[in-house]
Design an enzyme around this catalytic site. Sequence first.
Site, mmCIF file in Angstrom:
data_model
loop_
_atom_site.group_PDB
_atom_site.id
_atom_site.type_symbol
_atom_site.label_atom_id
_atom_site.label_comp_id
_atom_site.label_asym_id
_atom_site.label_seq_id
_atom_site.Cartn_x
_atom_site.Cartn_y
_atom_site.Cartn_z
ATOM 1 N N ASP A 239 -21.019 28.283 -7.529
ATOM 2 C CA ASP A 239 -21.469 27.795 -6.217
ATOM 3 C C ASP A 239 -21.409 26.272 -6.155
ATOM 4 O OD1 ASP A 239 -22.560 27.949 -3.664
ATOM 5 O OD2 ASP A 239 -24.117 29.367 -4.252
ATOM 6 N N ASP B 14 -21.790 33.085 3.880
ATOM 7 C CA ASP B 14 -23.138 33.625 3.661
ATOM 8 C C ASP B 14 -23.536 34.560 4.792
ATOM 9 O OD1 ASP B 14 -23.696 32.489 1.259
ATOM 10 O OD2 ASP B 14 -24.921 30.859 2.033
#
Length: 724
Positions: A455, A521
């Site tokens: 990430d 997301d």
Amino acid sequence: MTTKDPIVIEQSSGTSGQHIQRTRIRFDFPEQGMPRITYWGRSQSIAPIRTGNLYSAQQAQTLDAGMSESEFLSVLPTQAEGWTGEPSIVISRNGMLVYPSFAPTAVNSTDNSCTIEAISQDDAIAISLHFAIDSSGIITEWATLRNLSETALHVTALRLQLPIPPQVCELQTCTGHHLRERAPQRQPLTEGYFSKQIRTGRTDFNAATLLAVGVPGFSFEHGLIYGVHFGWSGNSATFAQRTPYTHGTIGGGELLEPGELILRKEEEYTTPTLFAVCGDGLNEIGTQFHSFIRAQHPKLRNGIRPVILNTWEAMYFEQDEDKITKLAHKAAELGIERFVIDDGWFSGRRNDTTSLGDWQPDRTIWPQGLSNVAATVHNLGMEFGLWFEPEMISPISVIAQQHPDWILAPNQHRLPMSSRQQQVIDLTNEDAKQYIHQCIRTLVKECGIDYIKWDHNRFLTEAISQHSGQVAVHGQTLAAYNIMDLLQKEFPSLEIESCSSGGGRIDAGILQRTDRVWASDCTDPIERADIQRYTSLLVPPEMIGEHISESPNHATGRTTTLTTRAAMALFGHLGIEWNIMKLQHQEYDELKEWIAIYKNLRANILSADVIHVDTPDPSLRVDGVVSPSRQHAVFRIATVSTSQEQPYGLIRFPGLDENATYTVKPLAGVKRYSTELSPTTRSQLGWWNDQGTQVSGDVLVQWGIRLPHIMPEHAILVELEQQE
Ligand code: GLA
């Protein structure tokens, strides 16, 4: 330099198994100065493209008030050639701009590549430009600049650009933000300059992804398109321009800050790769990128994209060993094949305020050690995945207290504005880089990690290395690449996913070293319809993470059926992002069935052509995965809003073999779509049953058939199989 004859490089490739297409570039050489690209493109022709002197055939007349030679974009346009458009090269010495004037010194070509070496004698700089055409049809271009002088050379820009023909004058790029990545935007390419500039230190949600210029109205299925993609995960600009003297150019380059890149004597700077592509319709562009990227990932070719369960939306930071162990058992029962522990597993990390950089398992969460949990997961027959955010550091962490100088900062007294309460660790500092690399490799070894969710959750702002005093975005990007490369080399079966607050780092540079992207997301299937569509302009479907999550959706609050959510996740790399401990019987059974359906389909997705269908109805999204042989296809019909039509008009299935006959039927049985159908219809659609119907390919491709009228924000899937 001996040759003044034109050079043509060429590569043949098939399109959907049908026609041989040739991608070609022709270089013509003026008496002096750098070569000109007089043609590049893709066609089925076998024309004698070497014929004639295109330099003279395409050179404009000179006019009053112009320069003594008319503007004619070279492979590296400079003011010395009279180029007054976007400068390709911006360099300086001792604070003074250098205006180079390049002369080729050597041109070396093969059938499908060409390298042009050139020198700007007075300025003591050398450059080489490389062009290659891949068997996918994609053109790659990159340049290497070398300083030949004792005096340091400051590089601010080295941009690569290609000419475009006159008829392509409509521009499409992507824009976006968190939870809405890669939304398309269109505009005419008028005279002037359009640039998509990214200064967030990563690829970004807002990246152009594909900058495409096409004939007006170009679509997924039709229309000549020229496009570029810049394969870089740091700051970049992708641009298109038109001047009164040129039809236009498209290109890209790294955005460098003053002092960020300094070349001492004999030092070199190699640009990231510019990818150039030409095709008829966006689907053909996507197919070429998929073929290029698939070839870089042979390990994905074994037919198994393991179904993932990712813990983020299931429990966020609320991890504990007991909960995770129970979830792992449930996941294995459900048919999950890779269990991924997201953020929250490492020392002190109970929320997002602390601990990035302390990449040691938290003993209070894992009293028996993380390797014990990894063993449980492995014993259940699943792969083990773990979340890292290697380029980030929390000011509240042991590592930041030990090494405050490892944080990128404008000066020693002030940190950049905080974002998610975190900062960036300076990977251009070799000590910090080695620390991060060691932390990851130790855990990969200890736990037998099969998969890393990598990430990157903040922008790089005021990103100066306290170690070197230089802006560090360029070096930071290379360092992150290097850690990934070292890990992949040491652990060849390790898979890495590129995530950056969702889909903020998706480009061909990162895709060279990662095997999957987290597209967003936002797992809401209706939002995902377009996010996944435009992500697939570049990324092959089996590398796009598509997860089924809870309803109402955590990001949008929208309620959707499980069928809609599963249908939207089925053409990618399937995952579950949901606390499956909470599932009711029926939901559990249904989800288990969808996982099994995906397992049946996934081998086909690995080589499928991705087809997005042009529909006049803006509420519809029709997308398909078609096998290269065209024997098998699955199409999804999704509604993203209410429609002007009722019931829906005919739905076409492009990409099929027009000479074949297909059986069309609901994928995996009609019963699972009952939640999708409109309650307002009063009669049955004749063929909508498990047997389906037979229709010839030409009708399916050109006219289409009726599908059941579905409710807004729902989706169905149909399977098409060629009859023997
Ligand atoms: C980012 C990612 C999410 C999740 C969180 C964890 O937002 O995009 O998927 O991993 O970080 O903090």
